[in-house]
Structures are given as C-alpha cells and as structure tokens.
Design an enzyme around this catalytic site. Structure first.
Site, PDB file in Angstrom:
ATOM      1  N   SER A 133       0.851  -1.193   0.000  1.00 13.42           N
ATOM      2  CA  SER A 133       0.000   0.000   0.000  1.00 13.42           C
ATOM      3  C   SER A 133       0.884   1.239   0.000  1.00 13.42           C
ATOM      4  CB  SER A 133      -0.875  -0.005   1.264  1.00 13.42           C
ATOM      5  OG  SER A 133      -1.526   1.234   1.455  1.00 13.42           O
ATOM      6  N   TYR A 146      -2.614  -0.444  10.673  1.00 15.47           N
ATOM      7  CA  TYR A 146      -2.476  -0.921   9.295  1.00 15.47           C
ATOM      8  C   TYR A 146      -1.149  -0.459   8.699  1.00 15.47           C
ATOM      9  CZ  TYR A 146      -4.001  -1.985   4.488  1.00 15.47           C
ATOM     10  OH  TYR A 146      -4.116  -2.497   3.216  1.00 15.47           O
TER      11      TYR A 146
END
Length: 276
Positions: A133, A146
């Site tokens: 990501s 995260y």
C-alpha cells in the site's frame, strides 16, 4: 503448460478482480478465501478455491497442499493479498488489536510464503508478489495499526528480494493508493472490538472525522481507482521477463513517492497533519 497463481483474499475487491483478470489471461487461478461461503461462491464460478485463513496455520498448510495436488507440485506465482484494517489513533488501539492485525496482515503472509519458497526453489523459478500500500511507506493518521503492518511487509519483502536474488524467485511489491473495495466496511468490527474511542482524549476528533468516514459512505475517494488498476500491475509483475521491484498504483502513491524523496520529514508531517 498453463501458468499457475495462488491469490489470497479473493472474496471481493482486489483479490476477486485479480482472480478473474488472471484467468482471462489463460492462467490457472487458485482463488483462496478465509470463509467457506466465499470459497463456495467462487467454486460456483469455476475456480478452485481453497480455504486459507492467514490466522489459521492449518488452513494455510492444507490449502497449499490442495493447490499443489492440482498442479503436480508446482506453483508459478503467489500473490499475498488478504488483509484487514484497524482504524484508530495509535494510543487507542489495544495491544490485542495490534497483535490481531499483525497475525492476519504479516505473520500469516510470512507463514504461507515460507511454505511456498521451497516449492519454487525446487522448480528453479517463481514469483512472490505482495500487495502492500501507499501506507507501506507513508504514515497517514488514524491508520497506525495498518501502517505498521504494511511497513513490516515492505521491510520483509525488500529483504527477501535481496536474499532470493540468485534463486530464480522474483519478489515484487505492489503499492496501491485508494482502490474501490470493502476494506472500510470490513474494518468496522475490528474498530468496534479493539478501539475504545468514547474514552479517548481524542474523542472530539473521532466524532468530527473518523466516525463519519467509517460509518457514512460518501462515495469514491478522490483519485480512487477500480481494483482492475491493481490487476493490470499484477499482470505485468507475473508476465514480464524482468518484473519491477515495486509497482505504484494511483496518483496518491506516485505523489507520495515523490514527496518522500524531496521533502523533509517535518514537511511531510505538516501535510499529513491536515488529514486528521
């Protein structure tokens, strides 16, 4: 002989689109999910769909055995994709919550990858592709848990790429920004279980910002792309003779990469603070 790929997290979003996209390219696709109901749905669509839950070692072992039984013991590509979010300020995320997200987003990936590497070593080739990501290298507020898992994945992946350099195994990162998926909705149960926002010193900010974003759908994010944008990069990573070490997806990821190279840490912090 058809090329083979194991993709995790195929119940929706990036994994589901990747499964269909790779099958359309002529690949034999093993579309893994962590819930039997999703596996059954994909089997009805013609996929071999092993049950594989990153938090359950037995399903990783038995799922990979199922794949290798179908392929005669070989596997060309592993695409680690399945993951979940846990929004909340770092100070409010319980340590149990942090452990839980690392189990699914990091430790499970590592466990499955360790099982796949000997298979690829024995056949003399393979590709391990990790769906990271923009949060693997830029730390957005409210996403600390995260962010931590994706930073960990980036570190492990970069190290593996060097360690496996002469093995015939290519190791690749895909780094999407905002992609249409159900990650927001799927993060809600984890948020409710592990974040006591009502007793937080930041309660006002939760009410003004995060809760609205989490519970009230406001349509696509700015610069959001469909999951097919990730599939396009996956195809190149799988089929190119010389895949890139990392693939950026979406404008924010490209912009984040540039800012990390040209701005100071304090300057980036000032920009990110506006996202609170």
């Amino acid at each position: 002989m058809q090329k083979t790929i194991l993709i995790t997290g195929c119940s929706s979003g990036i994994g589901l689109d990747a499964a269909h996209g790779m099958r359309e390219r002529g690949w034999t696709v093993f579309a893994a999910c962590r819930r039997r109901v999703d596996c059954d749905r994909l089997r009805a669509q013609g996929f071999v769909s092993p049950l594989m839950d990153y938090t359950d070692s037995e399903t990783l072992r038995s799922g990979l055995e199922d794949v290798l039984e179908h392929t005669g013991g070989r596997l060309d590509v592993l695409f680690n994709n399945g993951a979940h979010g846990l929004p909340g300020a770092v100070e409010d995320v319980s340590t149990d919550g942090l452990r839980a997200i690392f189990e699914s987003n990091v430790f499970g990936w590592h466990e499955l990858t360790r099982q796949v590497i000997p298979v690829m070593r024995a056949q003399g080739h393979g590709r391990i592709i990790q769906n990271s990501s923009i949060l693997g290298f830029v730390s957005f507020p409210w996403r600390g848990a995260y962010v931590a898992t994706k930073h960990a994945i980036e570190g492990l992946t970069d190290t593996m790429r060097v360690e496996l350099r002469d093995s015939g195994i290519n190791v690749v990162l895909i780094e999407p920004g905002p992609i249409t998926s159900k990650i927001r909705e799927k993060a809600i149960p984890h948020f409710e279980q592990y974040v006591d926002w009502k007793n937080s010193a930041l309660r006002d900010r939760y009410e003004q910002s995060l809760l609205k974003r989490l519970y009230e759908s406001s349509g696509p994010d700015r610069f959001e792309l469909p999951a097919s944008a990730v599939t396009a990069k996956l195809i190149h990573a799988c089929e190119s003779k010389h895949p890139h070490p990392r693939y950026y997806v979406t404008i924010p990821t490209h912009l984040g990469g540039v800012l990390k190279r040209v701005l100071t840490t304090r300057a980036i912090d000032r920009i990110l603070a506006r996202l609170r």
